[in-house]
Enzyme design. Structure first.
Site, short mmCIF file in Angstrom:
data_model
loop_
_atom_site.label_atom_id
_atom_site.label_comp_id
_atom_site.label_asym_id
_atom_site.label_seq_id
_atom_site.Cartn_x
_atom_site.Cartn_y
_atom_site.Cartn_z
CG ASN A 122 -11.19 -0.71 5.48
OD1 ASN A 122 -11.43 0.13 4.62
ND2 ASN A 122 -10.25 -1.62 5.33
CE LYS B 98 -13.15 1.29 1.18
NZ LYS B 98 -12.14 1.95 2.00
CG ASN C 145 -14.69 -2.42 2.90
OD1 ASN C 145 -14.24 -2.83 1.83
ND2 ASN C 145 -14.22 -1.34 3.49
CD GLU D 79 -9.65 -3.04 9.33
OE1 GLU D 79 -9.48 -1.89 9.74
OE2 GLU D 79 -9.36 -3.39 8.17
#
Length: 330
Positions: A102, A205, A209, A286
């Site tokens: 990610n 993406k 996130n 993360e």
């Protein structure tokens, strides 16, 4: 084709099972209860597209595998710097490492000939060159995951949605190694387009996130709960707008509207983000690749990003205090 999956968790085991089903020689590297289940029963995939079971080789010792053609990293970005001892036995002269992470990858400014920031290290994801020293950029193939899976129980992967794994070279070339890996993924029933400009996919993406992951960790809310709350929705919109400004300043032009991105997250429903799942499981968050790197890029490009900075400060403090409390909790 020989493929090792380093970190055969929810995504890694799913990819490994699909590649094995498609005819590749697959080796899964896992540990603990997951490894024991993979050895005993293989990978059982539960999916709306059809359940199946695959029996690739599984081990906790990469020395048993030796050099492979591809290593698929199923690790979190913050684990890359420390994966050297596990990765090294898998590397041959031409081994490619597919980094399915990610956020912003450590190789982001490599291969951008003529770019003002060409070769620049992003400290948030490559502190002191720790990751690039472990995974040389020449080996790296980028991968953006549009797939949601979870471990229902050791050895059992529940596939929730999505089958797309976009791949691409840092230098933008459509290489033979990318094409060969794409073909193996497609043979296993997955989508795997080779993108000449993977950075646009990275930002598309990341747009979701960067907002939903930290806000879910801070509030314990699901994606739809964040999307339908008026104040939270405005906050998401501000974070996404700032992220798009950073992307453009860094040379990318992701073509997606903020309203469309929020609507897509809302349709996912009461799904817990990966960061919230990690928080509840007591795992390291993360935050650096997903949010810290974007804040760093804002500084490098001179883009004001007050909302991103404030949310990053809050979630970074959450990550630090959660980590500090973890030993006592055990």
């Amino acid at each position: 084709m020989r493929v090792a999956v380093l970190g055969a968790g929810a995504i890694g085991a799913y990819v490994g099972a699909a590649l094995h089903r498609g005819g590749a020689e697959v080796h899964l590297v896992a540990r603990g209860a997951q490894l024991a289940a993979l050895r005993e029963r293989g990978v059982r995939v539960l999916s709306p597209r059809g359940d199946f079971t695959a029996h690739p080789h599984a081990t906790g010792d990469p020395e048993e595998i030796g050099p492979v053609d591809y290593v698929f990293l199923g690790l979190k970005a913050q684990q890359y710097a420390g994966c050297g001892p596990l990765l090294e036995p898998l590397l041959g002269r031409h081994t490619a490492v597919i980094a399915a992470q990610n956020g912003i990858p450590w190789w982001y400014f490599h291969g951008l000939t003529g770019h003002a920031l060409e070769g620049r290290r992003i400290q948030a994801v490559d502190p002191g060159g720790a990751v690039s020293g472990t995974i040389p950029v020449r080996r790296a193939i980028g991968c953006v995951v549009y797939c949601s899976t979870e471990i229902a129980e050791p050895g059992v992967i529940r596939h929730l949605e999505g089958t797309r794994f976009s791949v691409g070279e840092p230098d933008g070339s459509v290489s033979a190694r990318c094409v060969a890996f794409s073909e193996a993924m497609v043979a296993g029933g997955l989508k795997c387009p080779v993108e000449a400009d993977l950075r646009n996919d990275i930002w598309i993406k990341l747009l979701g996130n960067v907002a939903f992951n930290p806000l879910s960790a801070l509030t314990r809310a699901t994606m739809v709960e964040i999307a339908v709350h008026p104040g939270a929705r405005r906050l998401v919109g501000s974070m996404m707008a700032e992220t798009l400004a950073v992307a453009r300043a860094a040379g990318s032009e992701p073509r997606i509207s903020i309203d469309r991105r929020i609507a897509g997250a809302e349709r996912v429903g009461h799904h817990k983000t990966s960061m919230l799942q990690d928080l509840e499981a007591g795992k390291e968050l993360e935050t650096d690749a997903i949010l810290g790197a974007v804040v760093e890029l804002a500084e490098l490009t001179g883009v004001p990003a007050p909302t991103l900075r404030d949310v990053h400060a809050a979630v970074d403090l959450l990550a630090r205090t959660t980590t500090a409390m973890a030993p006592a909790a055990r």
